[in-house]
Design an enzyme around this catalytic site. Structure first.
Site, PDB file in Angstrom:
ATOM      1  N   ASP A  50      44.286  14.432  63.219  1.00  0.00           N
ATOM      2  CA  ASP A  50      44.749  13.078  63.521  1.00  0.00           C
ATOM      3  C   ASP A  50      45.428  12.497  62.287  1.00  0.00           C
ATOM      4  O   ASP A  50      45.157  12.904  61.157  1.00  0.00           O
ATOM      5  CB  ASP A  50      43.589  12.173  63.948  1.00  0.00           C
ATOM      6  CG  ASP A  50      44.052  11.020  64.819  1.00  0.00           C
ATOM      7  OD1 ASP A  50      45.263  10.961  65.149  1.00  0.00           O
ATOM      8  OD2 ASP A  50      43.224  10.170  65.177  1.00  0.00           O
ATOM      9  N   GLY A  51      46.305  11.540  62.533  1.00  0.00           N
ATOM     10  CA  GLY A  51      46.980  10.824  61.463  1.00  0.00           C
ATOM     11  C   GLY A  51      46.960   9.339  61.740  1.00  0.00           C
ATOM     12  O   GLY A  51      46.819   8.906  62.887  1.00  0.00           O
ATOM     13  N   GLU A  90      50.429  12.754  61.284  1.00  0.00           N
ATOM     14  CA  GLU A  90      49.988  13.649  62.356  1.00  0.00           C
ATOM     15  C   GLU A  90      50.356  15.096  62.018  1.00  0.00           C
ATOM     16  O   GLU A  90      49.544  16.021  62.197  1.00  0.00           O
ATOM     17  CB  GLU A  90      50.628  13.237  63.680  1.00  0.00           C
ATOM     18  CG  GLU A  90      50.224  11.863  64.208  1.00  0.00           C
ATOM     19  CD  GLU A  90      48.870  11.848  64.881  1.00  0.00           C
ATOM     20  OE1 GLU A  90      48.182  12.891  64.909  1.00  0.00           O
ATOM     21  OE2 GLU A  90      48.485  10.777  65.387  1.00  0.00           O
ATOM     22  N   ASP A 143      45.732  14.214  69.594  1.00  0.00           N
ATOM     23  CA  ASP A 143      46.067  13.194  70.599  1.00  0.00           C
ATOM     24  C   ASP A 143      47.525  12.755  70.475  1.00  0.00           C
ATOM     25  O   ASP A 143      47.946  11.789  71.111  1.00  0.00           O
ATOM     26  CB  ASP A 143      45.123  11.993  70.510  1.00  0.00           C
ATOM     27  CG  ASP A 143      45.163  11.298  69.154  1.00  0.00           C
ATOM     28  OD1 ASP A 143      46.136  11.502  68.391  1.00  0.00           O
ATOM     29  OD2 ASP A 143      44.228  10.527  68.854  1.00  0.00           O
ATOM     30  N   HIS A 178      40.861   7.919  71.780  1.00  0.00           N
ATOM     31  CA  HIS A 178      39.854   6.890  72.072  1.00  0.00           C
ATOM     32  C   HIS A 178      39.317   7.017  73.487  1.00  0.00           C
ATOM     33  O   HIS A 178      39.118   6.027  74.200  1.00  0.00           O
ATOM     34  CB  HIS A 178      40.433   5.493  71.854  1.00  0.00           C
ATOM     35  CG  HIS A 178      41.060   5.308  70.508  1.00  0.00           C
ATOM     36  ND1 HIS A 178      40.324   5.382  69.339  1.00  0.00           N
ATOM     37  CD2 HIS A 178      42.343   5.091  70.139  1.00  0.00           C
ATOM     38  CE1 HIS A 178      41.140   5.200  68.311  1.00  0.00           C
ATOM     39  NE2 HIS A 178      42.367   5.033  68.766  1.00  0.00           N
ATOM     40  N   ASP A 222      39.975  10.497  63.853  1.00  0.00           N
ATOM     41  CA  ASP A 222      40.631   9.184  63.815  1.00  0.00           C
ATOM     42  C   ASP A 222      39.966   8.280  62.781  1.00  0.00           C
ATOM     43  O   ASP A 222      40.635   7.572  62.020  1.00  0.00           O
ATOM     44  CB  ASP A 222      40.553   8.553  65.208  1.00  0.00           C
ATOM     45  CG  ASP A 222      41.100   7.138  65.246  1.00  0.00           C
ATOM     46  OD1 ASP A 222      42.323   6.963  65.340  1.00  0.00           O
ATOM     47  OD2 ASP A 222      40.278   6.182  65.194  1.00  0.00           O
TER      48      ASP A 222
END
Length: 226
Positions: free
Chosen positions: A7-8, A46, A68, A114, A124
């Site tokens: 994640d970023g 990302e 995601d 989420h 995240d």
């Protein structure tokens, strides 16, 4: 197969950014890595998360990348299939390194952000902490097998159904947990109280991570707690 959960995050986009990768190996272990960049974009973070993960595993090891980011997953699959990066591609420097590291050994999997995926939520959390110049919170106990993941997802959904949308504040005072809609309300409860704890949470998953870190059974979050 090794799984990289990436994640970023970026504060401002462009702005200060952070990346995170969780490396879930076949023996069940999870290693966490993250970092910060002073001036960047969300897409670059990302991509950096995937690059950092691929750098840390054997170059011939089959890997599943879980992200995601539609930008990462869809673009990677398209350009690997074509075998080249367009001349006009944004972030071409990162894409060149990523595709060289990936080769044909990577399976790409996109998950909704989420949405109760425990390892994605943890990535995240780490990325946002780095983007905001903070040390990531301690690693919670994360469910890894399919049954535990399903149970955790169900719990996240149950908590999301009772908590207000948006950010909340949890407070723990003398063993009693409460959920607040505003910082002022939370502050009024914890200020000046020895041993009181509090945490701002953006999602149901963050609430679960918080209470687990405090040593509280997470089922308590099924209640409104007001």
């Amino acid at each position: 197969m090794i799984t990289l959960i990436t994640d970023g995050a970026c504060r401002g986009n462009p702005g200060a950014g952070g990346w995170a990768v969780l490396i879930h190996t076949t023996d069940g272990r999870v290693q966490e890595f993250g970092g910060a960049v002073a001036a960047t974009t969300n897409n670059r973070m990302e991509l950096q998360a995937v690059i950092e993960g691929l750098r840390r595993v054997a170059p011939d090891a089959p890997v599943t990348v879980v992200s995601d980011s539609r930008y990462v997953v869809d673009t990677a699959q398209r350009w690997i299939e074509r075998g080249r990066i367009p001349d006009t591609a944004a972030n071409a420097d990162q894409w060149a390194e990523l595709l060289e590291l990936a080769g044909t050994r990577v399976q790409w999997q996109r998950v909704a952000g989420h949405a109760g995926h425990a390892l994605n939520e943890r990535a995240d959390q780490i990325a946002h902490a780095h983007a905001n110049g903070r040390t990531p919170p301690p690693t919670p106990a994360l469910p890894l097998d399919d049954a535990a993941q399903a149970a955790d997802t169900a719990l996240v959904q149950a908590v999301a159904a009772v908590r207000p949308a948006g950010q909340t504040y949890l407070s723990l005072v003398r063993g009693q947990l409460k959920r607040h809609l505003t910082w002022d309300d939370c502050k009024q409860r914890v200020e000046g109280v020895s041993g009181a704890r509090y945490k701002k949470c953006r999602t149901a998953q963050e609430e679960l991570h918080t209470v687990r870190g405090w040593g509280i059974a997470p089922d308590v979050l099924r209640q409104p707690l007001r």
